[in-house]
Design an enzyme around this catalytic site. Structure first.
Site, PDB file in Angstrom:
ATOM      1  N   CYS A 140     -10.627  -0.560  -0.371  1.00 51.49           N
ATOM      2  CA  CYS A 140     -11.244   0.589  -1.056  1.00 51.49           C
ATOM      3  C   CYS A 140     -12.293   0.140  -2.081  1.00 51.49           C
ATOM      4  CB  CYS A 140     -10.147   1.399  -1.744  1.00 51.49           C
ATOM      5  SG  CYS A 140     -10.683   3.074  -2.028  1.00 51.49           S
ATOM      6  N   ASP A 175      -0.222   6.190  -5.283  1.00 50.72           N
ATOM      7  CA  ASP A 175      -0.942   5.308  -6.207  1.00 50.72           C
ATOM      8  C   ASP A 175      -0.271   5.408  -7.578  1.00 50.72           C
ATOM      9  OD1 ASP A 175      -2.876   3.598  -7.223  1.00 50.72           O
ATOM     10  OD2 ASP A 175      -4.569   4.920  -6.828  1.00 50.72           O
TER      11      ASP A 175
HETATM   12  O1  LIG Z   1     -11.529   2.682  -7.741  1.00 49.01           O
HETATM   13  C1  LIG Z   1     -11.826   3.529  -8.589  1.00 49.01           C
HETATM   14  O2  LIG Z   1     -12.504   3.262  -9.590  1.00 49.01           O
HETATM   15  C2  LIG Z   1     -11.356   4.946  -8.416  1.00 49.01           C
HETATM   16  C3  LIG Z   1     -11.715   5.896  -9.371  1.00 49.01           C
HETATM   17  C4  LIG Z   1     -11.291   7.207  -9.213  1.00 49.01           C
HETATM   18  C5  LIG Z   1     -10.543   7.578  -8.143  1.00 49.01           C
HETATM   19  C6  LIG Z   1     -10.164   6.611  -7.198  1.00 49.01           C
HETATM   20  C7  LIG Z   1     -10.570   5.302  -7.344  1.00 49.01           C
HETATM   21  N1  LIG Z   1     -10.156   4.322  -6.450  1.00 49.01           N
HETATM   22  C8  LIG Z   1      -9.253   4.687  -5.459  1.00 49.01           C
HETATM   23  C9  LIG Z   1      -8.557   3.784  -4.590  1.00 49.01           C
HETATM   24  O3  LIG Z   1      -8.314   4.140  -3.470  1.00 49.01           O
HETATM   25  C10 LIG Z   1      -7.975   2.503  -5.007  1.00 49.01           C
HETATM   26  O4  LIG Z   1      -7.993   1.680  -3.906  1.00 49.01           O
HETATM   27  C11 LIG Z   1      -6.546   2.698  -5.400  1.00 49.01           C
HETATM   28  O5  LIG Z   1      -6.526   3.547  -6.509  1.00 49.01           O
HETATM   29  C12 LIG Z   1      -5.926   1.371  -5.714  1.00 49.01           C
HETATM   30  O6  LIG Z   1      -6.710   0.642  -6.626  1.00 49.01           O
HETATM   31  P1  LIG Z   1      -6.220  -0.796  -7.152  1.00 49.01           P
HETATM   32  O7  LIG Z   1      -5.042  -0.561  -8.019  1.00 49.01           O
HETATM   33  O8  LIG Z   1      -7.399  -1.364  -7.901  1.00 49.01           O
HETATM   34  O9  LIG Z   1      -5.913  -1.609  -5.932  1.00 49.01           O
END
Ligand SMILES: O=C(O)c1ccccc1NCC(=O)[C@H](O)[C@H](O)COP(=O)(O)O
Length: 212
Positions: A13, A132
């Site tokens: 992502c 999440d």
């Molecule tokens: O990535 C961002 O900044 C974000 C901001 C607002 C809504 C969603 C966002 N990302 C979404 C995702 O799908 C991420 O992959 C997911 O939240 C996991 O993130 P991480 O903990 O960094 O792997």
């Protein structure tokens, strides 16, 4: 392998560059995520997203993420880009998610007391639920894990696990949660929005080689 015997799907992502999409596909990713949330350091414009989509080979899904976006914005993205799946990260109701007639996954931001069964029932039109980490005032991309024991083993819909995953913890996460798929952003980055090809490869290697 997930409970159905198929391999655990992987979504990378927060892709902001075509070369990162190509690296994710080459490493075996099933999907990439494009963040259409202006406040995110991983936000992309339609033009950036178009270049990323154009760089992808066949059979890698393009997922567009929104958090409480205006419907006109979502319609514009759907009109202009080859999006396979929508992902709703905000407080969207089921009716709001359903109105595009497009396949979607709904994000549950998990905290103590979370009830996945109830959440599934609230979004009958979702083709999957992405669990999440809840963090006050943050819509996603927290980089933090949550208590995976809050997720039941019996599910009505495919469950995608997200939140603070990386190559060091994803095997344990899969063994415990047995999700349909996993989603990672910060855990495979060199910097916010800049993916690291070696970390992506290592992450997917861990997913594909987990023993349960
Ligand atoms: O990535 C961002 O900044 C974000 C901001 C607002 C809504 C969603 C966002 N990302 C979404 C995702 O799908 C991420 O992959 C997911 O939240 C996991 O993130 P991480 O903990 O960094 O792997």
């Amino acid at each position: 392998m997930n409970p159905s015997g198929a391999r655990t799907r992987v979504k990378i992502c927060g892709i902001t560059r075509p070369e990162d999409a190509v690296a994710a596909a080459a490493a075996g990713a099933d999907a990439i995520g494009l963040v259409f949330y202006p406040a995110s350091p991983r936000a992309v414009s339609i033009e950036q997203a178009a270049a990323i989509c154009a760089a992808l080979p066949p059979f890698v899904s393009r997922v567009a993420l929104f958090a409480n976006a205006a419907s006109a914005e979502i319609r514009t993205v759907l009109e202009q880009l080859p999006i396979d799946l929508l992902q709703f990260h905000g407080e969207e109701t089921a009716a709001e998610c359903d109105r595009y007639g497009h396949a979607y996954i709904k994000v549950a931001r998990v905290q103590p007391g979370f009830d996945l069964d109830l959440f599934n029932c609230r979004y009958p039109g979702a083709c999957g639920i992405l669990a999440d980490t809840y963090q006050s005032g943050v819509q996603g991309g927290t980089g933090a894990t949550f208590d995976w024991s809050l997720l039941p083993q019996q599910r009505r819909k495919p469950l995608i696990l997200a939140g603070g995953l990386n190559a060091a913890n994803v095997a344990a996460a899969i063994r415990q949660v047995r999700p349909y798929g996993v989603d990672v952003s910060g855990g495979v980055e060199a910097d916010k929005g800049i993916k690291d090809a070696a970390r992506i490869t290592e992450f997917i290697h861990e997913v594909d080689n987990v023993e349960r």
